[in-house]
Design an enzyme around this catalytic site. Sequence first.
Site, PDB file in Angstrom:
ATOM      1  N   SER A  36       0.849  -1.194   0.000  1.00 17.90           N
ATOM      2  CA  SER A  36       0.000   0.000   0.000  1.00 17.90           C
ATOM      3  C   SER A  36       0.884   1.243   0.000  1.00 17.90           C
ATOM      4  O   SER A  36       2.028   1.196   0.483  1.00 17.90           O
ATOM      5  CB  SER A  36      -0.852  -0.015   1.273  1.00 17.90           C
ATOM      6  OG  SER A  36      -1.401   1.254   1.520  1.00 17.90           O
ATOM      7  N   TYR A  73      -0.853  -2.631  10.099  1.00 15.33           N
ATOM      8  CA  TYR A  73      -1.029  -2.759   8.644  1.00 15.33           C
ATOM      9  C   TYR A  73       0.189  -2.168   7.924  1.00 15.33           C
ATOM     10  O   TYR A  73       0.778  -2.821   7.049  1.00 15.33           O
ATOM     11  CB  TYR A  73      -2.314  -2.027   8.247  1.00 15.33           C
ATOM     12  CG  TYR A  73      -2.630  -2.032   6.775  1.00 15.33           C
ATOM     13  CD1 TYR A  73      -3.182  -3.148   6.161  1.00 15.33           C
ATOM     14  CD2 TYR A  73      -2.404  -0.897   5.996  1.00 15.33           C
ATOM     15  CE1 TYR A  73      -3.488  -3.148   4.814  1.00 15.33           C
ATOM     16  CE2 TYR A  73      -2.710  -0.884   4.647  1.00 15.33           C
ATOM     17  CZ  TYR A  73      -3.253  -2.010   4.055  1.00 15.33           C
ATOM     18  OH  TYR A  73      -3.555  -1.998   2.715  1.00 15.33           O
TER      19      TYR A  73
END
Length: 275
Positions: free
Chosen positions: A146, A159
Amino acid sequence: MSAKKAGLLAGQVALITGSESGIGRETARAFCRQGAAVVLNGLQPARLEATRLALAAEGYQVAACLADVTDYAAAERLIATAIDTFGRLDILVTNASISMRAYFRDMTPEVFRQVLDSNVYGSVFPLKAALPHLVRAKGSVTFISSISALNGMPSGSAYCAGKAALANLAHTLRLELADTGVHFGVVHIGFTQNDPDKRVLDAAGQPVPIAHRSARWQKSQAEVAAIILRHVRRRKRRTVISALGQLILVVHTLLPRLGDWVVRTSQRRLRNFYE
Ligand SMILES: NC(=O)c1ccc[n+]([C@@H]2O[C@H](COP(=O)([O-])OP(=O)(O)OC[C@H]3O[C@@H](n4cnc5c(N)ncnc54)[C@H](OP(=O)(O)O)[C@@H]3O)[C@@H](O)[C@H]2O)c1
């Protein structure tokens, strides 16, 4: 038949983790369109079967394996599905992931571990089980990361840590396994449309919906899938999606304090963007 007519991935077998939904499902569709046989994976039997049936109805070669990729035995079963069904494995895309919306100080240790595991071991275990087959095929491995891994994001500690680890893992494996001819790459995805039923974990581990974000800022899942396809075909080391992703990369490298100031001052607006 020419490669163009048969599809650019004709004769190749791809396995995409977490492909019963979202970006993974559209990546599977994009690979199928280019002639690949694709193994689908996910955790929810009904949704996985619905995705398999939809792609099969479009005339594509697909198989599916219900498997939790953070469990090594299940990851081995997943790879065996590819080999038993299609006889080889050329492409692995580790896309399965759990995201979160919680500040570190509020999170239980178990939730931190669950999010980190899904992103790190959820990539490591399928790769470990698949490696002999990928070496045989001089294949390709892509870790889905990401843009939030490029600089960090408040409320995304586990994350971001997991996604950032994937970039280092890819680099290390590229060095360790240089003589095998296997491609290792990372795609840093930015704002992308989500399935309506997508959930992320809150501080207590409860699945919660993602807050609405303007379509203006997002790519469609099909656009992102096309970028992942191009990344795999060109065997790229790193693909950073979107102008914002490129901007984060430059600011983080050249002006890190400015980058942190922007993130802190726009925290509320950015909070629901990245995952
Ligand atoms: N959407 C975005 O804006 C965005 C932005 C940056 C990066 N990304 C990355 O893009 C990838 C796909 O995201 P998405 O938006 O398409 O999310 P998604 O719809 O939630 O897809 C992820 C899939 O992985 C599955 N999964 C999670 N843990 C698993 C496990 N242990 N074993 C097997 N399957 C598992 C999920 O199943 P369950 O639903 O049952 O948990 C889900 O089907 C992820 O790696 C994500 O981090 C997305």
